[in-house]
Design a protein around this motif. Structure first.
Motif, PDB file in Angstrom:
ATOM      1  N   GLY A 116       0.797  -1.220   0.000  1.00  0.00           N
ATOM      2  CA  GLY A 116       0.000   0.000   0.000  1.00  0.00           C
ATOM      3  C   GLY A 116       0.828   1.266   0.000  1.00  0.00           C
ATOM      4  O   GLY A 116       0.378   2.301   0.501  1.00  0.00           O
ATOM      5  N   VAL A 184      -0.783   7.919   1.699  1.00  0.00           N
ATOM      6  CA  VAL A 184      -2.123   8.194   1.182  1.00  0.00           C
ATOM      7  C   VAL A 184      -2.983   8.838   2.264  1.00  0.00           C
ATOM      8  O   VAL A 184      -3.675   9.838   2.035  1.00  0.00           O
ATOM      9  N   VAL A 314      -5.024   9.418  -6.268  1.00  0.00           N
ATOM     10  CA  VAL A 314      -5.380   8.093  -5.780  1.00  0.00           C
ATOM     11  C   VAL A 314      -6.785   7.750  -6.258  1.00  0.00           C
ATOM     12  O   VAL A 314      -7.705   8.574  -6.173  1.00  0.00           O
ATOM     13  N   TYR A 316      -9.609   4.388  -5.927  1.00  0.00           N
ATOM     14  CA  TYR A 316      -9.793   3.170  -5.138  1.00  0.00           C
ATOM     15  C   TYR A 316     -11.187   2.613  -5.398  1.00  0.00           C
ATOM     16  O   TYR A 316     -12.181   3.364  -5.376  1.00  0.00           O
ATOM     17  N   TRP A 317     -11.264   1.294  -5.629  1.00  0.00           N
ATOM     18  CA  TRP A 317     -12.548   0.656  -5.885  1.00  0.00           C
ATOM     19  C   TRP A 317     -12.607  -0.719  -5.209  1.00  0.00           C
ATOM     20  O   TRP A 317     -11.569  -1.344  -4.950  1.00  0.00           O
ATOM     21  N   GLN A 336     -10.044   6.386 -15.335  1.00  0.00           N
ATOM     22  CA  GLN A 336      -9.155   7.128 -14.447  1.00  0.00           C
ATOM     23  C   GLN A 336      -7.902   7.606 -15.171  1.00  0.00           C
ATOM     24  O   GLN A 336      -7.436   8.729 -14.963  1.00  0.00           O
ATOM     25  N   THR A 369     -10.011  -5.512  -3.958  1.00  0.00           N
ATOM     26  CA  THR A 369      -9.724  -4.078  -4.012  1.00  0.00           C
ATOM     27  C   THR A 369      -8.822  -3.767  -5.195  1.00  0.00           C
ATOM     28  O   THR A 369      -7.912  -4.540  -5.527  1.00  0.00           O
ATOM     29  N   ARG A 371      -6.605  -0.388  -6.626  1.00  0.00           N
ATOM     30  CA  ARG A 371      -6.161   0.973  -6.348  1.00  0.00           C
ATOM     31  C   ARG A 371      -5.098   1.395  -7.353  1.00  0.00           C
ATOM     32  O   ARG A 371      -4.178   0.642  -7.646  1.00  0.00           O
ATOM     33  N   LEU A 373      -2.331   4.534  -8.122  1.00  0.00           N
ATOM     34  CA  LEU A 373      -1.600   5.647  -7.536  1.00  0.00           C
ATOM     35  C   LEU A 373      -0.754   6.312  -8.613  1.00  0.00           C
ATOM     36  O   LEU A 373       0.007   5.636  -9.322  1.00  0.00           O
ATOM     37  N   CYS A 380      -0.313   0.167  -9.635  1.00  0.00           N
ATOM     38  CA  CYS A 380      -1.607  -0.509  -9.520  1.00  0.00           C
ATOM     39  C   CYS A 380      -1.492  -1.585  -8.459  1.00  0.00           C
ATOM     40  O   CYS A 380      -0.527  -2.367  -8.455  1.00  0.00           O
ATOM     41  N   GLU A 381      -2.474  -1.650  -7.551  1.00  0.00           N
ATOM     42  CA  GLU A 381      -2.484  -2.634  -6.466  1.00  0.00           C
ATOM     43  C   GLU A 381      -3.826  -3.361  -6.463  1.00  0.00           C
ATOM     44  O   GLU A 381      -4.888  -2.727  -6.475  1.00  0.00           O
ATOM     45  N   TRP A 427       0.947  -6.092  -6.908  1.00  0.00           N
ATOM     46  CA  TRP A 427       1.104  -4.743  -7.444  1.00  0.00           C
ATOM     47  C   TRP A 427       2.054  -4.752  -8.634  1.00  0.00           C
ATOM     48  O   TRP A 427       2.891  -5.644  -8.785  1.00  0.00           O
TER      49      TRP A 427
END
Length: 433
Positions: A116, A184, A314, A316-317, A336, A369, A371, A373, A380-381, A427
């Motif tokens: 993260g 974050v 950032v 996030y979904w 995005q 999840t 995310r 950044l 990408c995570e 990631w």
């Protein structure tokens, strides 16, 4: 022949070997001029005694110097050669060994990247000055790195370090401060085990000694550690250090901490309220407060400049673990990237996101999840509740799957997977202009 030439003609001489513990390390030559009386048996006894004591002293000095060198090298090799490059934070460090009279100690520091985009900041000090202290330091540092890889809370890390110190033996004690910075959330979580408190230098130039529970040193056993969560505003600098920086024979710890806070504030005034001082120069200025004279203890210093990640960078979904999840992930990523002006990365990101999300939803029982950044790279995570880490393998020509991580490995700048207490995160990063 060279030895005979060392005795001038006409003089009387006694040549006494300097015998160390294992070998002859030299010789002592005693001379008398011709007009003096000849050497007698008592003179030989005196020469033998002088040679014996001199040889033992020289041998001990050589042995001590060798052990001190080994201990110094042991400690230096156990410290990080370079600090990692972490998203949203800049790092700098210093290490100064103790004075020659104190020799090697057990101070260490570390910065460990976490899932993260977080980073763990660690500083510790094993009690004592010996090769044993340096060896214990190495074991505790390795244990801290392993525990950080499990993504345990700071107080749990200190608890396990305490147990490890007790397993190493009686009176194996150390102080340690463990902090986790989240760029974050712009927050930092700190737990302390008997270590001097960190100092936070705010962007405006105000120095603040953070109020964190002192806790008991590692190795005491039977105590609980407490963690506190504090704000970490962008532009602020956190300074972690060992007590050698603030404590000496001339001042107590709290006087030294106050002097450190004042030194940081004075240095920040030189660059103005809107510009924090350069990190490397700040570390040098801090060490200048030591002044002349021998240091009683070695010093470890770790400075972290918080840049943070802006909320606009950032995304996030949550994705339900269903067959439609990869397609939804592609659409969300494409939108995005368009908002960020990174359309040129859309094809690569959509492909990699689809592969990673597909692997996640195949076994996940809870929402996945996703995310993104945007910093100096695009990161990408993808997180899920399955603890097993993915493994890169070469798919056979007849296999219908198994090429997802192969694509990630070929197209991504970097990639990895980290196990969490609630699952794992996979990631990858891509360069952008």
């Amino acid at each position: 022949e060279e030895g005979a030439a060392a005795v001038p003609d006409g003089q009387r001489a006694v040549l006494a070997p300097l015998r160390g513990r294992r070998r002859v390390i030299g010789a002592a030559l005693f001379l008398r001029r011709p007009e003096r009386i000849p050497f007698e048996a008592d003179d030989l006894l005196v020469a033998a005694q002088l040679a014996t004591h001199s040889a033992l002293g020289i041998d001990k000095a050589v042995l001590y110097g060798r052990e001190a060198y080994i201990a110094d090298e042991l400690q230096r090799t156990m410290l990080p050669e370079t600090l990692p490059r972490c998203t949203g934070v800049r790092l700098a460090s210093r290490y100064l060994p103790a004075a020659e009279t104190a020799r090697v100690g057990g101070d260490w520091y570390d910065a460990i990247p976490l899932p993260g985009s977080r980073v763990a900041l660690v500083v510790g000090d094993v009690m004592g000055h010996s090769m044993t202290s340096a060896a214990i330091m190495g074991q505790l540092r390795t244990t801290a790195q392993t525990l950080a890889g499990l993504d345990l809370p700071p107080q749990e890390v200190l608890h396990h370090l305490d147990e490890q110190a007790q397993r190493l033996g009686v009176d194996r004690m150390a102080t340690c401060l463990y902090a986790v910075y989240d760029p974050v959330a712009h927050r930092i979580t700190v737990a302390n085990a008997g270590h001097p408190p960190p100092v936070l230098l705010h962007l405006g130039g105000r120095g603040e000694v953070l109020r964190v529970p002192a806790g008991a040193p590692i190795g005491v056993g039977g105590v609980d550690f407490e963690a506190v969560e504090l704000e970490a505003p962008a532009g602020a600098t956190l300074l972690l250090y060992t007590d050698g920086l603030v404590e000496s024979r001339l001042r107590d710890v709290w006087t030294g901490i106050e002097q450190l806070r004042e030194k940081l504030a004075a240095t920040a005034q030189l660059t103005g309220p809107d510009h924090p001082p350069p990190l490397e120069a700040l570390c040098d200025e801090v060490l200048d407060m030591l002044g002349p004279g021998d240091r009683d203890d070695d010093i470890a210093l770790l400075a972290a400049r918080f840049d943070g990640i802006a909320p606009s960078d950032v995304a996030y979904w949550f994705l339900e673990p269903e067959d439609a999840a990869p397609g939804r992930a592609r659409r969300l990523a494409r939108r995005q990237l368009s908002r960020w002006g990174l359309e040129d990365l859309s094809d690569s990101v959509e492909l990699l996101v689809s592969e990673v999300v597909t692997n996640a939803v195949r076994y996940a029982s809870r929402p996945v999840t996703l995310r993104l950044l945007r910093t100096d790279v695009l990161r990408c995570e993808v997180g899920d509740d399955v603890p097993q880490l993915p493994r890169l393998r070469q798919a056979r020509a007849t296999d219908e799957g198994g090429r997802g991580l192969y694509l990630v490995n070929r197209l991504a700048r970097r990639w990895g997977a980290t196990r969490l207490s609630t699952g794992k995160v996979v990631w990858f990063e891509l360069n952008h202009g």
